[in-house]
Design a protein around this motif. Structure first.
Motif, PDB file in Angstrom:
ATOM      1  N   PRO A  16       8.626  -0.524  -5.050  1.00 19.88           N
ATOM      2  CA  PRO A  16       7.518   0.058  -5.791  1.00 19.88           C
ATOM      3  C   PRO A  16       7.757   1.541  -6.084  1.00 19.88           C
ATOM      4  CG  PRO A  16       6.865  -0.340  -3.516  1.00 19.88           C
ATOM      5  CD  PRO A  16       8.246  -0.899  -3.677  1.00 19.88           C
ATOM      6  N   LEU A  17       7.194   1.979  -7.198  1.00 17.94           N
ATOM      7  CA  LEU A  17       7.397   3.342  -7.672  1.00 17.94           C
ATOM      8  C   LEU A  17       6.202   4.227  -7.328  1.00 17.94           C
ATOM      9  CD1 LEU A  17       8.676   2.504 -11.266  1.00 17.94           C
ATOM     10  CD2 LEU A  17      10.032   2.809  -9.187  1.00 17.94           C
ATOM     11  N   PRO A  18       6.457   5.514  -7.154  1.00 14.13           N
ATOM     12  CA  PRO A  18       5.337   6.454  -6.996  1.00 14.13           C
ATOM     13  C   PRO A  18       4.537   6.515  -8.292  1.00 14.13           C
ATOM     14  CG  PRO A  18       7.446   7.508  -6.455  1.00 14.13           C
ATOM     15  CD  PRO A  18       7.741   6.165  -7.051  1.00 14.13           C
ATOM     16  N   PRO A  19       3.292   6.895  -8.213  1.00 17.51           N
ATOM     17  CA  PRO A  19       2.567   7.345  -7.021  1.00 17.51           C
ATOM     18  C   PRO A  19       2.184   6.158  -6.143  1.00 17.51           C
ATOM     19  CG  PRO A  19       1.121   7.436  -8.932  1.00 17.51           C
ATOM     20  CD  PRO A  19       2.480   7.021  -9.432  1.00 17.51           C
ATOM     21  N   PHE A  20       2.275   6.368  -4.833  1.00 15.73           N
ATOM     22  CA  PHE A  20       2.015   5.313  -3.867  1.00 15.73           C
ATOM     23  C   PHE A  20       0.536   5.223  -3.507  1.00 15.73           C
ATOM     24  CE2 PHE A  20       6.414   6.687  -2.699  1.00 15.73           C
ATOM     25  CZ  PHE A  20       7.062   5.538  -3.136  1.00 15.73           C
ATOM     26  N   ALA A  43       1.713   7.535   7.319  1.00 19.80           N
ATOM     27  CA  ALA A  43       0.891   8.232   6.321  1.00 19.80           C
ATOM     28  C   ALA A  43       1.638   8.216   4.985  1.00 19.80           C
ATOM     29  CB  ALA A  43       0.629   9.671   6.756  1.00 19.80           C
ATOM     30  N   HIS A  44       0.912   8.547   3.910  1.00 21.07           N
ATOM     31  CA  HIS A  44       1.555   8.619   2.595  1.00 21.07           C
ATOM     32  C   HIS A  44       0.732   9.508   1.676  1.00 21.07           C
ATOM     33  CE1 HIS A  44      -1.233   6.286   0.081  1.00 21.07           C
ATOM     34  NE2 HIS A  44      -1.545   5.697   1.218  1.00 21.07           N
ATOM     35  N   ASP A  45       1.397   9.988   0.624  1.00 21.00           N
ATOM     36  CA  ASP A  45       0.709  10.578  -0.513  1.00 21.00           C
ATOM     37  C   ASP A  45       1.400  10.050  -1.758  1.00 21.00           C
ATOM     38  OD1 ASP A  45       2.962  12.181  -1.029  1.00 21.00           O
ATOM     39  OD2 ASP A  45       2.000  14.048  -0.441  1.00 21.00           O
ATOM     40  N   ASP A  61      -0.995   0.020  -0.195  1.00 23.18           N
ATOM     41  CA  ASP A  61      -0.244  -1.236  -0.322  1.00 23.18           C
ATOM     42  C   ASP A  61       1.198  -1.004  -0.766  1.00 23.18           C
ATOM     43  OD1 ASP A  61      -2.390  -2.778   0.494  1.00 23.18           O
ATOM     44  OD2 ASP A  61      -3.064  -3.221  -1.550  1.00 23.18           O
ATOM     45  N   SER A  62       1.403  -0.157  -1.777  1.00 21.44           N
ATOM     46  CA  SER A  62       2.772   0.057  -2.264  1.00 21.44           C
ATOM     47  C   SER A  62       3.606   0.855  -1.261  1.00 21.44           C
ATOM     48  CB  SER A  62       2.770   0.728  -3.638  1.00 21.44           C
ATOM     49  OG  SER A  62       2.182   2.013  -3.599  1.00 21.44           O
ATOM     50  N   ALA A  63       2.988   1.782  -0.550  1.00 19.95           N
ATOM     51  CA  ALA A  63       3.713   2.532   0.484  1.00 19.95           C
ATOM     52  C   ALA A  63       4.100   1.608   1.636  1.00 19.95           C
ATOM     53  CB  ALA A  63       2.867   3.695   0.989  1.00 19.95           C
ATOM     54  N   THR A  64       3.197   0.725   2.030  1.00 19.23           N
ATOM     55  CA  THR A  64       3.492  -0.236   3.091  1.00 19.23           C
ATOM     56  C   THR A  64       4.625  -1.166   2.670  1.00 19.23           C
ATOM     57  OG1 THR A  64       1.215  -0.108   3.894  1.00 19.23           O
ATOM     58  CG2 THR A  64       2.496  -2.052   4.546  1.00 19.23           C
ATOM     59  N   GLN A  65       4.599  -1.595   1.425  1.00 19.77           N
ATOM     60  CA  GLN A  65       5.679  -2.441   0.901  1.00 19.77           C
ATOM     61  C   GLN A  65       7.001  -1.690   0.913  1.00 19.77           C
ATOM     62  OE1 GLN A  65       5.229  -3.666  -3.202  1.00 19.77           O
ATOM     63  NE2 GLN A  65       6.896  -5.134  -3.057  1.00 19.77           N
TER      64      GLN A  65
END
Length: 161
Positions: A12-16, A85-87, A19-23
């Motif tokens: 998956p591409l940013p922005p996260f 964590a994510h941004d 769900d996409s960060a976990t993937q």
């Protein structure tokens, strides 16, 4: 006529979002569990910057050399990563992996990583802090065939790590 190839993308591409960060974290775990330096290096930018303990690989060629050396000395390597964590373009993870050395001593290595991605989903920065704990083989928790962790195998939180 000049044929310009588009930059490769690693979804998956940013922005996260969560769900996409976990993937992205699970895909990274899966890649590292292959222990294939060539495959793993493809998710990093050509000029990716790393800090891994006391080593500072720069670019894919150095990353491949680093991983080749790592997996020559860390036998039966099995890794679990978990999102912390994510941004929009960054993800923080915690991880643990188990392995043994040439003498049969088992270790559980614990750490944290901070990742930064470009717009194509390639990791351009990876900063890892890692500690190794010698363990008896009887204290191992990561039992699955080499390769991808099965979906039904507990993660770090479920294992109390």
């Amino acid at each position: 006529m000049i044929n310009i190839k588009p930059a490769p993308q690693r979804p998956p591409l940013p922005p996260f979002n969560l769900d996409s960060a976990t993937q992205k974290v699970r895909l990274a775990e899966d890649g590292w569990n292959t222990r294939d330096p060539q495959q793993v290096a493809l998710v990093y930018t050509e000029d990716s910057q790393w800090r891994n303990r006391h080593e500072f690989p720069r670019g894919r060629a150095e990353i491949i050399a680093f991983l080749e050396h790592k997996w020559q000395r860390e036998h039966e390597y099995r890794l679990i990563k978990e999102i912390w964590a994510h941004d929009s373009h960054r993800i923080a993870v915690r991880f643990a992996y188990e392995w043994h050395d040439d003498h049969g001593q088992w270790y559980r290595s614990y750490g944290n990583e901070n990742w930064e991605f470009d717009d194509n989903g390639l990791m351009q920065k990876r900063y890892a802090s890692i500690n190794d704990l010698a363990i008896d083989a009887s204290r191992r928790l990561f039992y699955w065939p080499q390769g991808r962790r099965p979906d039904d195998h507990p993660g770090l939180s479920e294992l109390g790590l």
